[in-house]
Design a protein around this motif. Sequence first.
Motif, PDB file in Angstrom:
ATOM      1  N   ALA A  76       0.834  -1.203   0.000  1.00  0.00           N
ATOM      2  CA  ALA A  76       0.000   0.000   0.000  1.00  0.00           C
ATOM      3  C   ALA A  76       0.870   1.254   0.000  1.00  0.00           C
ATOM      4  O   ALA A  76       0.555   2.248  -0.662  1.00  0.00           O
ATOM      5  CB  ALA A  76      -0.928  -0.008   1.212  1.00  0.00           C
ATOM      6  N   GLU A 104       2.288   1.806  -3.473  1.00  0.00           N
ATOM      7  CA  GLU A 104       1.280   2.346  -4.394  1.00  0.00           C
ATOM      8  C   GLU A 104       1.234   3.869  -4.322  1.00  0.00           C
ATOM      9  O   GLU A 104       1.006   4.544  -5.328  1.00  0.00           O
ATOM     10  CB  GLU A 104      -0.099   1.776  -4.053  1.00  0.00           C
ATOM     11  CG  GLU A 104      -0.283   0.314  -4.429  1.00  0.00           C
ATOM     12  CD  GLU A 104      -1.633  -0.203  -4.019  1.00  0.00           C
ATOM     13  OE1 GLU A 104      -2.462   0.609  -3.521  1.00  0.00           O
ATOM     14  OE2 GLU A 104      -1.884  -1.409  -4.170  1.00  0.00           O
ATOM     15  N   ASN A 131      -3.376  -1.651   5.373  1.00  0.00           N
ATOM     16  CA  ASN A 131      -3.682  -0.916   4.150  1.00  0.00           C
ATOM     17  C   ASN A 131      -4.028   0.538   4.451  1.00  0.00           C
ATOM     18  O   ASN A 131      -3.495   1.467   3.825  1.00  0.00           O
ATOM     19  CB  ASN A 131      -4.839  -1.597   3.423  1.00  0.00           C
ATOM     20  CG  ASN A 131      -5.145  -0.957   2.085  1.00  0.00           C
ATOM     21  OD1 ASN A 131      -4.336  -0.986   1.162  1.00  0.00           O
ATOM     22  ND2 ASN A 131      -6.331  -0.378   1.964  1.00  0.00           N
ATOM     23  N   LYS A 180      -1.500   3.951   3.732  1.00  0.00           N
ATOM     24  CA  LYS A 180      -1.952   5.005   2.818  1.00  0.00           C
ATOM     25  C   LYS A 180      -2.032   6.359   3.540  1.00  0.00           C
ATOM     26  O   LYS A 180      -1.616   7.388   3.006  1.00  0.00           O
ATOM     27  CB  LYS A 180      -3.300   4.636   2.215  1.00  0.00           C
ATOM     28  CG  LYS A 180      -3.217   3.499   1.217  1.00  0.00           C
ATOM     29  CD  LYS A 180      -4.575   3.184   0.610  1.00  0.00           C
ATOM     30  CE  LYS A 180      -4.450   2.098  -0.435  1.00  0.00           C
ATOM     31  NZ  LYS A 180      -5.759   1.738  -1.035  1.00  0.00           N
TER      32      LYS A 180
END
Length: 216
Positions: A29, A32, A204, A208
């Motif tokens: 995560a 990303e 997750n 983030k």
Amino acid sequence: MATLLHIDSSVFPTGVSSSRSVAGAFRSAWEEQHPEGTVIYRDIAAAPVPHITADAHTAAFTTPSERTPKQAVAFAARVQLIEELEQADAILIGAPMYNFTVPSTLKAWLDNIILPGRTAGEMPSAQGTPVTVVASRGGSYAPGTPREDYEFVLNYLEAVLKGTLGLDVDFIVPELTMAPRKEAMSDLVPLYEASRRRAFEEANTKAKELAQRLGA
């Protein structure tokens, strides 16, 4: 872009280890959000760092010109680990519970990076760096459980990471990981599954949120 220092300490592979699996989800995560960022990764189960020796310890209190060759080599290894800590914008640690506490390899890493006057003391060099610890355990040691008094992972890491190194500590705790493997714990499988789902969701979300906060 931000730098993540990722430490794994489980002796088991990702498919078996909850701490590796959840930490891996956190890292994915994170990546990303930071596809061009840097990840410094250490698998200290596969490649353990040296345990502290007399040379590694005393070198910290000896002027460089007076260090023996053994002291110089031992201290250089410590400095490399310390610099990785200091370079990190965020830290991720997989810390499974072994015999009621952290793996000896993780303790060795901590012993190396704790350096009075640099990473520890009045102004720790990595002070305020966010650290997320995935503290998995085979049973439950939460308040109110029969083994509450055997919790020596969260309290130890809170004292070392926050109290000594000045880091901003957050925990993700996947528990009851032995329930699917032990018949005596079969009644706890639903609780294990709920804990596992929650751990992945937290990994997750926290990754983030942290990445966005550091990137703001």
